[in-house]
Design a protein around this motif. Sequence first.
Motif, PDB file in Angstrom:
ATOM      1  N   PHE A   1       0.823  -1.192   0.000  1.00  0.00           N
ATOM      2  CA  PHE A   1       0.000   0.000   0.000  1.00  0.00           C
ATOM      3  C   PHE A   1       0.864   1.252   0.000  1.00  0.00           C
ATOM      4  O   PHE A   1       0.741   2.131   0.837  1.00  0.00           O
ATOM      5  N   GLY A   2       1.774   1.311  -0.943  1.00  0.00           N
ATOM      6  CA  GLY A   2       2.666   2.468  -1.039  1.00  0.00           C
ATOM      7  C   GLY A   2       2.161   3.493  -2.030  1.00  0.00           C
ATOM      8  O   GLY A   2       0.972   3.591  -2.317  1.00  0.00           O
ATOM      9  N   ARG A   3       3.101   4.254  -2.595  1.00  0.00           N
ATOM     10  CA  ARG A   3       2.773   5.339  -3.522  1.00  0.00           C
ATOM     11  C   ARG A   3       1.977   4.819  -4.725  1.00  0.00           C
ATOM     12  O   ARG A   3       1.012   5.421  -5.177  1.00  0.00           O
ATOM     13  N   GLY A   4       2.403   3.645  -5.248  1.00  0.00           N
ATOM     14  CA  GLY A   4       1.725   3.078  -6.412  1.00  0.00           C
ATOM     15  C   GLY A   4       0.264   2.772  -6.141  1.00  0.00           C
ATOM     16  O   GLY A   4      -0.591   2.901  -7.020  1.00  0.00           O
ATOM     17  N   SER A   5      -0.040   2.375  -4.900  1.00  0.00           N
ATOM     18  CA  SER A   5      -1.417   2.050  -4.546  1.00  0.00           C
ATOM     19  C   SER A   5      -2.319   3.269  -4.686  1.00  0.00           C
ATOM     20  O   SER A   5      -3.456   3.174  -5.158  1.00  0.00           O
ATOM     21  N   LYS A   6      -1.821   4.413  -4.279  1.00  0.00           N
ATOM     22  CA  LYS A   6      -2.627   5.637  -4.330  1.00  0.00           C
ATOM     23  C   LYS A   6      -2.851   6.081  -5.771  1.00  0.00           C
ATOM     24  O   LYS A   6      -3.919   6.568  -6.135  1.00  0.00           O
ATOM     25  N   VAL A   7      -1.844   5.890  -6.625  1.00  0.00           N
ATOM     26  CA  VAL A   7      -1.974   6.258  -8.045  1.00  0.00           C
ATOM     27  C   VAL A   7      -2.969   5.344  -8.742  1.00  0.00           C
ATOM     28  O   VAL A   7      -3.831   5.784  -9.502  1.00  0.00           O
ATOM     29  N   LEU A   8      -2.860   4.040  -8.462  1.00  0.00           N
ATOM     30  CA  LEU A   8      -3.699   3.046  -9.126  1.00  0.00           C
ATOM     31  C   LEU A   8      -5.106   2.975  -8.540  1.00  0.00           C
ATOM     32  O   LEU A   8      -6.054   2.598  -9.222  1.00  0.00           O
TER      33      LEU A   8
ATOM     34  N   GLU B   1       3.249  -9.301 -20.541  1.00  0.00           N
ATOM     35  CA  GLU B   1       3.757  -7.999 -20.141  1.00  0.00           C
ATOM     36  C   GLU B   1       3.861  -7.141 -21.386  1.00  0.00           C
ATOM     37  O   GLU B   1       4.157  -7.640 -22.476  1.00  0.00           O
ATOM     38  N   ALA B   2       3.603  -5.838 -21.264  1.00  0.00           N
ATOM     39  CA  ALA B   2       3.589  -4.977 -22.451  1.00  0.00           C
ATOM     40  C   ALA B   2       4.192  -3.618 -22.132  1.00  0.00           C
ATOM     41  O   ALA B   2       4.276  -3.207 -20.973  1.00  0.00           O
ATOM     42  N   ASN B   3       4.609  -2.929 -23.185  1.00  0.00           N
ATOM     43  CA  ASN B   3       5.122  -1.571 -23.048  1.00  0.00           C
ATOM     44  C   ASN B   3       3.956  -0.580 -23.143  1.00  0.00           C
ATOM     45  O   ASN B   3       3.032  -0.785 -23.932  1.00  0.00           O
ATOM     46  N   PHE B   4       4.031   0.490 -22.370  1.00  0.00           N
ATOM     47  CA  PHE B   4       3.003   1.518 -22.413  1.00  0.00           C
ATOM     48  C   PHE B   4       3.660   2.884 -22.593  1.00  0.00           C
ATOM     49  O   PHE B   4       4.703   3.167 -22.006  1.00  0.00           O
ATOM     50  N   SER B   5       3.026   3.700 -23.415  1.00  0.00           N
ATOM     51  CA  SER B   5       3.620   4.999 -23.760  1.00  0.00           C
ATOM     52  C   SER B   5       3.507   6.012 -22.630  1.00  0.00           C
ATOM     53  O   SER B   5       4.258   6.978 -22.573  1.00  0.00           O
ATOM     54  N   SER B   6       2.561   5.795 -21.740  1.00  0.00           N
ATOM     55  CA  SER B   6       2.359   6.748 -20.645  1.00  0.00           C
ATOM     56  C   SER B   6       1.883   6.018 -19.402  1.00  0.00           C
ATOM     57  O   SER B   6       1.375   4.895 -19.477  1.00  0.00           O
ATOM     58  N   LEU B   7       2.019   6.687 -18.262  1.00  0.00           N
ATOM     59  CA  LEU B   7       1.545   6.120 -17.002  1.00  0.00           C
ATOM     60  C   LEU B   7       0.025   5.966 -17.035  1.00  0.00           C
ATOM     61  O   LEU B   7      -0.523   5.001 -16.511  1.00  0.00           O
ATOM     62  N   GLU B   8      -0.651   6.913 -17.704  1.00  0.00           N
ATOM     63  CA  GLU B   8      -2.104   6.858 -17.800  1.00  0.00           C
ATOM     64  C   GLU B   8      -2.567   5.598 -18.541  1.00  0.00           C
ATOM     65  O   GLU B   8      -3.521   4.934 -18.118  1.00  0.00           O
ATOM     66  N   SER B   9      -1.879   5.271 -19.645  1.00  0.00           N
ATOM     67  CA  SER B   9      -2.274   4.084 -20.410  1.00  0.00           C
ATOM     68  C   SER B   9      -1.982   2.807 -19.626  1.00  0.00           C
ATOM     69  O   SER B   9      -2.731   1.831 -19.712  1.00  0.00           O
ATOM     70  N   LEU B  10      -0.903   2.822 -18.818  1.00  0.00           N
ATOM     71  CA  LEU B  10      -0.596   1.683 -17.953  1.00  0.00           C
ATOM     72  C   LEU B  10      -1.695   1.506 -16.903  1.00  0.00           C
ATOM     73  O   LEU B  10      -2.178   0.390 -16.670  1.00  0.00           O
ATOM     74  N   ILE B  11      -2.103   2.609 -16.282  1.00  0.00           N
ATOM     75  CA  ILE B  11      -3.150   2.545 -15.256  1.00  0.00           C
ATOM     76  C   ILE B  11      -4.463   2.046 -15.862  1.00  0.00           C
ATOM     77  O   ILE B  11      -5.161   1.218 -15.264  1.00  0.00           O
ATOM     78  N   ASP B  12      -4.802   2.536 -17.062  1.00  0.00           N
ATOM     79  CA  ASP B  12      -6.028   2.087 -17.730  1.00  0.00           C
ATOM     80  C   ASP B  12      -6.002   0.568 -17.952  1.00  0.00           C
ATOM     81  O   ASP B  12      -7.010  -0.118 -17.761  1.00  0.00           O
ATOM     82  N   LYS B  13      -4.833   0.051 -18.371  1.00  0.00           N
ATOM     83  CA  LYS B  13      -4.722  -1.386 -18.636  1.00  0.00           C
ATOM     84  C   LYS B  13      -4.836  -2.182 -17.347  1.00  0.00           C
ATOM     85  O   LYS B  13      -5.478  -3.243 -17.308  1.00  0.00           O
ATOM     86  N   ILE B  14      -4.217  -1.684 -16.272  1.00  0.00           N
ATOM     87  CA  ILE B  14      -4.301  -2.372 -14.984  1.00  0.00           C
ATOM     88  C   ILE B  14      -5.746  -2.396 -14.482  1.00  0.00           C
ATOM     89  O   ILE B  14      -6.212  -3.407 -13.938  1.00  0.00           O
ATOM     90  N   GLN B  15      -6.464  -1.311 -14.691  1.00  0.00           N
ATOM     91  CA  GLN B  15      -7.870  -1.296 -14.279  1.00  0.00           C
ATOM     92  C   GLN B  15      -8.696  -2.280 -15.108  1.00  0.00           C
ATOM     93  O   GLN B  15      -9.619  -2.922 -14.595  1.00  0.00           O
ATOM     94  N   GLU B  16      -8.337  -2.429 -16.391  1.00  0.00           N
ATOM     95  CA  GLU B  16      -8.998  -3.431 -17.227  1.00  0.00           C
ATOM     96  C   GLU B  16      -8.678  -4.843 -16.725  1.00  0.00           C
ATOM     97  O   GLU B  16      -9.555  -5.701 -16.649  1.00  0.00           O
TER      98      GLU B  16
END
Length: 390
Positions: A251-258, A341-356
Amino acid sequence: MRIATTMPLRKLISCVVLDLDGTLLNTDGIVSEVLKAFLGKYGKPWDGRVAQRIVGKTPIEAAAAIVEDCELPCTVDELISELNPMFSDQWCNIKPLPGASRLIKHFNGHGVPMALASNSPRASIEAKISYQPGWKESFSVIIGSDEVKMGKPSPELFLEAAKRLNSKPSCCLVIEDSLPGITAGKAAGMEVVAVPSLPKQSHLYTLADEVINSLFDLQPERWGLPPFQDWVEGILPIEPWYIGGPVIKGFGRGSKVLGIPTANLSTEGCSKILSEYTSGVYFGWAGLSTRGVYKTVMSIGWNPYFNNTEKTIEPWLLHDFDEDFYGEELRLTIVGYIRPEANFSSLESLIDKIQEDRRIAEKALDLPLFTKYKKDPYLSISLQNNEHHS
């Protein structure tokens, strides 16, 4: 069933030619363990750069590289004669790579002729696959480098395999993990799918017709072969596997972003799992020692967006937490695979994929096929009789 690909059919294939070491069997770990112990007698370290140099080589070529790079006081023949018994003692401990047994069973069940063509000697091939039930009888042809004049990257092994399969080389699909094998397959006039065994090196495999992350990601229908029928609502059920250890970050920094509680397990405690499982996104159940059992999605790999230098395991717990859980014991039962595992152009696109991924996992884990694993004793053994949560 998996969603049909929009990619066009590449070519009608009638036979499949498979490499063994690094493609079907996870021999890299055994090789590293044996060589590390052997070189220790000479006070020499086992260097990862040497490991990369010997991938896909014949035993003689690999031994020559080790003698040269490690400056050993022995000949190539002496090294081979000393190492062979050490390797033979370990073949029983080799595990199939993820998706290998599934692939062999699938093609065999659909009557697709298969050849096993390896740079290892024939006797070594037979010894290795003897510990894998059903493998030997699934192959129409088994051929080693000692049965031809030149091993890979020469095309001779693959051409001989096609000949024994009574097939034109152009109708054969090669599945390989190494650059010498891919070079050999293309030189033989065959279609080649690469499953790179070298981490973060897929950009080197441009000669292949297709590069995939793991055998889980092979889509046979792209080559005119029978498709897998075991995908369920976009996910692939797998034989359960288990991970456990204290949370070194929770539950670190990444948790709050995601908006999803994340955890990191020690790579030291999970080194065996990390070596056995290809990178990708998986799902299953997570048991926290003082809290309960929760749905989870798990990333295993290098996380290309953050350019990690080491392979890591990062579970995302699909539950609302208000505080961190550093130091708590976390146990995972992983039951399915979602994607590579895949490459993402931005943090936003990574977050969208994780939510999917989260939505896919939550839906899948409500299926009876997977809910039964929530009660796995492995998860609840340390829960101190706490009430379980979903």
